[in-house]
Design an enzyme around this catalytic site. Structure first.
Site, PDB file in Angstrom:
ATOM      1  N   CYS A   1       1.114   0.330   7.440  1.00  0.00           N
ATOM      2  CA  CYS A   1       2.234   0.718   6.581  1.00  0.00           C
ATOM      3  C   CYS A   1       2.707   2.149   6.831  1.00  0.00           C
ATOM      4  O   CYS A   1       3.738   2.561   6.303  1.00  0.00           O
ATOM      5  CB  CYS A   1       1.851   0.522   5.119  1.00  0.00           C
ATOM      6  SG  CYS A   1       1.263  -1.155   4.756  1.00  0.00           S
TER       7      CYS A   1
ATOM      8  N   HIS B   1       6.429   4.347   1.081  1.00  0.00           N
ATOM      9  CA  HIS B   1       6.095   2.955   1.376  1.00  0.00           C
ATOM     10  C   HIS B   1       6.087   2.149   0.087  1.00  0.00           C
ATOM     11  O   HIS B   1       5.531   2.577  -0.926  1.00  0.00           O
ATOM     12  CB  HIS B   1       4.729   2.891   2.058  1.00  0.00           C
ATOM     13  CG  HIS B   1       4.170   1.515   2.144  1.00  0.00           C
ATOM     14  ND1 HIS B   1       4.877   0.458   2.671  1.00  0.00           N
ATOM     15  CD2 HIS B   1       2.966   1.011   1.751  1.00  0.00           C
ATOM     16  CE1 HIS B   1       4.130  -0.633   2.609  1.00  0.00           C
ATOM     17  NE2 HIS B   1       2.978  -0.324   2.053  1.00  0.00           N
TER      18      HIS B   1
ATOM     19  N   ASN C   1       5.992  -5.908  -0.336  1.00  0.00           N
ATOM     20  CA  ASN C   1       5.442  -4.953   0.624  1.00  0.00           C
ATOM     21  C   ASN C   1       5.732  -5.471   2.032  1.00  0.00           C
ATOM     22  O   ASN C   1       5.176  -6.477   2.454  1.00  0.00           O
ATOM     23  CB  ASN C   1       3.933  -4.826   0.387  1.00  0.00           C
ATOM     24  CG  ASN C   1       3.248  -3.870   1.344  1.00  0.00           C
ATOM     25  OD1 ASN C   1       3.777  -3.528   2.388  1.00  0.00           O
ATOM     26  ND2 ASN C   1       2.037  -3.457   0.997  1.00  0.00           N
TER      27      ASN C   1
END
Length: 324
Positions: A112, A249, A279
């Site tokens: 990420c 993020h 996500n």
């Protein structure tokens, strides 16, 4: 001196939408359970598009918007943990699809944090003076890494891609950077393990799907990411008042809430879209950036200071303060 600047942004997500209620039909969960813990209401899941397909859509948009010819692109970096294959790279497929015959292309694996790491590397490539134009794309099809019987992880992730076109500039736009890795904590978030399979090896059972210690990752994000952002601002003499927006993020709304309090930046400066995308790992920050430009929040006129911060498997975390 030569610097880099973000001149174009773009994003693309698969058409298929999967809501929390859809997930409740296949596992023991509910919209209320998911949304109250994560801030996620829906996510886009690829039906038949691979990671390279998503990245190619973004690359095509960047080319069209810029007016550049494909052979003007010097490099393409794709940040991903869900490539089509280990070989060739996803970036190589993008290079071929857009006919960027002069570009070298490679993938970066930093989970990420991948987009932030890749953007930092791309900035150095252009600053070297050897390259003028480059693409940095975060692209994921995490749906193929998810255990769809595990509600603790299956509800979190989505598919998508976002990216930027970097061009050479006489003015400095990447104002500050900090990148970190702590491999000692790598087991907190893993996926896609392979095992030895030759006639001469003793293999172990591989973990193919995403496995996460949710509490450890939550605590890591609050503690380590907040600390690194504060250190970055202090070392670069950039204050919280100088920052126009924070693009972190998109893992969990609670994480954003707590980081905002930790670094004492107004919560309204933290943009978010995890409600609609979940996500998307390396794609989350560039998708968020592209949407912010579409909405007019970020103008791409070089007058705004934006904090970009990624964190995830590795463990990895990194932040950039960029003038956009």
């Amino acid at each position: 001196m030569i610097f880099s600047k973000i001149s174009q942004v773009a994003h693309y997500v698969p058409q298929q939408l999967v809501t929390n209620n859809d997930l409740a039909n296949i596992m023991d969960t509910s919209h209320e359970w998911i949304f109250s813990r994560t801030g996620i209401a829906e996510r886009h899941i690829s039906r038949d598009e691979m990671t390279s397909d998503l990245a190619i859509q973004v690359a095509d948009q960047l080319l069209t918007q810029s007016g550049l010819k494909a052979d003007a692109i010097d490099f393409i970096i794709v940040a991903t943990i869900s490539p089509d294959a280990t070989m060739p790279s996803t970036a190589a497929k993008v290079q071929a699809a857009i006919a960027a015959t002069s570009a070298f292309a490679f993938d970066m694996t930093a989970a990420c944090s991948g987009f932030v790491f890749a953007l930092a590397m791309a900035d150095k490539l252009i600053a070297s003076g050897a390259y003028q134009n480059g693409m940095v794309i975060g692209a994921e099809t995490l749906s193929k890494l998810v255990n769809w019987q595990d509600r603790a992880t299956a509800v979190l992730f989505g598919d998508g891609a976002g990216g930027v076109l970097l061009e050479a500039s006489k003015d400095k736009h990447v104002l500050a950077e900090t990148l970190h890795t702590d491999g000692a904590r790598c087991q907190s978030l893993i996926s896609g393990e392979t095992s030895l399979s030759s006639p001469y090896s003793i293999g172990k059972k591989a973990i193919a799907t995403i496995q996460m210690d949710g509490r450890a990752i939550f605590d890591f994000a609050i503690r380590d990411v907040s600390k690194s952002i504060l250190t970055l601002m202090a070392q670069s003499d950039i204050t919280k008042d100088d920052i126009d927006y924070c693009l972190l993020h998109q893992a969990n709304r609670r994480i954003l809430d707590k980081i905002a309090r930790k670094i004492d930046v107004p919560r309204e400066k933290f943009l978010e879209n995890m409600m609609r995308y979940g996500n998307t790992s390396a794609a989350s920050i560039p998708i968020l950036l592209s949407e912010a430009v579409q909405k007019g929040q970020i103008r791409l006129d070089g007058t705004q200071k934006i904090l970009l911060s990624g964190f995830g498997g590795g463990l990895t975390w990194g932040s950039l303060i960029v003038k956009i």
